[in-house]
Design an enzyme around this catalytic site. Structure first.
Site, PDB file in Angstrom:
ATOM      1  CB  ALA A  37      -1.009   0.005   1.192  1.00 49.43           C
ATOM      2  NE  ARG A  62      -5.040 -10.890  -2.577  1.00 47.30           N
ATOM      3  CZ  ARG A  62      -5.351 -11.723  -1.826  1.00 47.30           C
ATOM      4  NH1 ARG A  62      -4.985 -13.072  -1.751  1.00 47.30           N
ATOM      5  NH2 ARG A  62      -6.630 -11.660  -0.892  1.00 47.30           N
ATOM      6  CG  LEU A 102      -4.600  -5.889   3.062  1.00 46.09           C
ATOM      7  CD1 LEU A 102      -5.140  -7.327   3.559  1.00 46.09           C
ATOM      8  CD2 LEU A 102      -3.865  -5.878   1.692  1.00 46.09           C
ATOM      9  CE  LYS A 125      -5.054   6.036  10.165  1.00 47.19           C
ATOM     10  NZ  LYS A 125      -3.964   5.958   9.341  1.00 47.19           N
ATOM     11  NE  ARG A 195      -8.693   8.455  -0.028  1.00 45.73           N
ATOM     12  CZ  ARG A 195      -7.563   8.472  -0.286  1.00 45.73           C
ATOM     13  NH1 ARG A 195      -7.310   7.958  -1.558  1.00 45.73           N
ATOM     14  NH2 ARG A 195      -6.254   8.626   0.473  1.00 45.73           N
ATOM     15  CG  ASP A 209     -12.753  13.139   4.743  1.00 47.13           C
ATOM     16  OD1 ASP A 209     -11.625  12.788   4.700  1.00 47.13           O
ATOM     17  OD2 ASP A 209     -13.111  13.507   3.602  1.00 47.13           O
TER      18      ASP A 209
END
Length: 381
Positions: A37, A62, A102, A125, A195, A209
């Protein structure tokens, strides 16, 4: 400007310590990273350089070639790839800790599998898509005597802790209102970004947010909401697949101690004149009976922040509180090693945050993010 450039340099080039020497603190912890990431270099890799007890041991992706390239670029000793790469990493007996950055929709499954494999977990988070999933994670961790930390990095920085200390000192009196905003210019999350994926537990209100704004609201108030008074979200687009994917939202909450909280988020803020990106709003303002305090950039305060204290009838002052250490990582290591961390985000805090994010969605009618289809069984993978 010189101070800002100096901070950026130190953040980008943290001092490196020797990892091979076993000192009085003991053997370094071997970290295994799930995925490659974009958040990983800033959240784990660079902070690890200055931690003698953190060893970048292995990464899994992966795509085996991507895992190998990521490991080579960032100094991991091993890499795992392919459809079983994540599980192979967890099954490696040399791994002590799993770092899980992830996509949100995969947090629950792979954190549960990591705990089942006897690994501590540093979890980005939001911890999960639902409060029920977060509860299940912490219950399993408790049964196995393992550490899980939801990595709200800002909570471990001295800037937000200084704001809370000002409020707790009663200098400004009783808290009346707290407002928190987190915005980003259009294009920050382009088309196709996770997102905007409902299936992966995305959308700004959840991923970033509202998770942050609800968290800072609860933290500074030292209390939890009692009700969601209003909530309004704007869908990312008019397409059917985006009917539960918001790009901006507003919410008003009542909290214990008769505090009113106001939240605003926008991951798609229009550019000035269509070309000039707006400066992100990353602020929290607390109005009290004898003045107010505002923190600008509570999200990434290590780059730059300001704390403006305005006592009624007294001169306004501006404070700053910097530290180049990643205290989040240090606290996690302390907890795993059996030491008392400087501060902590406990299970009750994480579950409460998830609960009130869900409540905000329910008020607006968007509904919770999709629960994971993974079902934990002690005797199955």
């Amino acid at each position: 400007m010189f101070a800002l450039l100096s901070r950026i340099y130190h953040i980008s080039n943290p001092p490196k310590v020797k990892k091979n020497d076993v000192d009085e603190k003991g053997k370094p912890l071997n970290f295994g990273c799930l995925g490659a990431a974009k958040i990983t270099p800033g959240a784990l890799i660079k902070p690890s350089y200055s931690h003698a007890e953190v060893n970048l041991y292995a990464v899994a992706a992966r795509d085996a070639k991507r895992a190998e390239a990521f490991a080579k670029e960032h100094g991991f000793q091993k890499s795992y790839g392919g459809s079983n790469g994540y599980q192979d990493l967890i099954d490696d007996p040399e791994v002590d800790v799993i770092y899980n950055p992830l996509p949100n929709g995969l947090h629950f499954e792979w954190t549960m599998k990591a705990l089942k494999g006897g690994k501590h977990v540093l979890l980005e988070k939001p911890a999960t898509n639902t409060a029920a999933e977060a509860t299940a994670i912490y219950e399993l961790a408790a049964r196995k005597n393992l550490v899980v930390l939801e990595a709200f990095h800002y909570r471990f920085h001295p800037a937000i802790q200084r704001v809370k200390a000002i409020l707790d000192s009663n200098e400004l009196g009783t808290i009346k209102n707290i407002s928190a905003s987190l915005t980003a210019p259009s294009g920050t999350a382009p088309e196709g970004d996770i997102r905007w994926s409902y299936e992966l537990g995305g959308v700004p209100l959840w991923t970033r947010d509202v998770g942050y704004t609800v968290n800072v609201l609860r933290y500074l108030a030292s209390s939890n909401p009692t009700a969601v008074l209003t909530a309004k979200a704007v869908p990312y687009s008019s397409r059917p697949e985006h009917k539960q994917v918001d790009k901006m939202f507003w919410a008003t909450l009542s909290l214990e101690k008769e505090i009113i909280g106001e939240l605003h988020s926008n991951l798609d803020e229009a550019k000035l004149f269509g070309i000039i990106p707006r400066i992100p709003k990353l602020s929290a303002t607390v109005k009290c009976e004898r003045g107010s305090v505002e923190i600008f950039n509570f999200l990434i305060p290590h780059f730059y922040h300001s704390i403006t204290v305005s006592p009624t009838g007294k001169p306004r002052r501006i404070e700053k509180a910097y530290s180049f250490k990643d205290i989040n990582l240090e606290a996690f290591v302390d907890k795993v090693k059996g030491r008392t961390p400087q501060t902590w985000v406990d299970s009750e805090d994480t579950v409460a945050n998830m609960k009130w994010v869900e409540e905000i969605y329910a008020k607006d009618g968007f509904g919770s993010r999709p629960a994971s289809k993974y079902v934990y069984h002690e005797d199955a993978t």
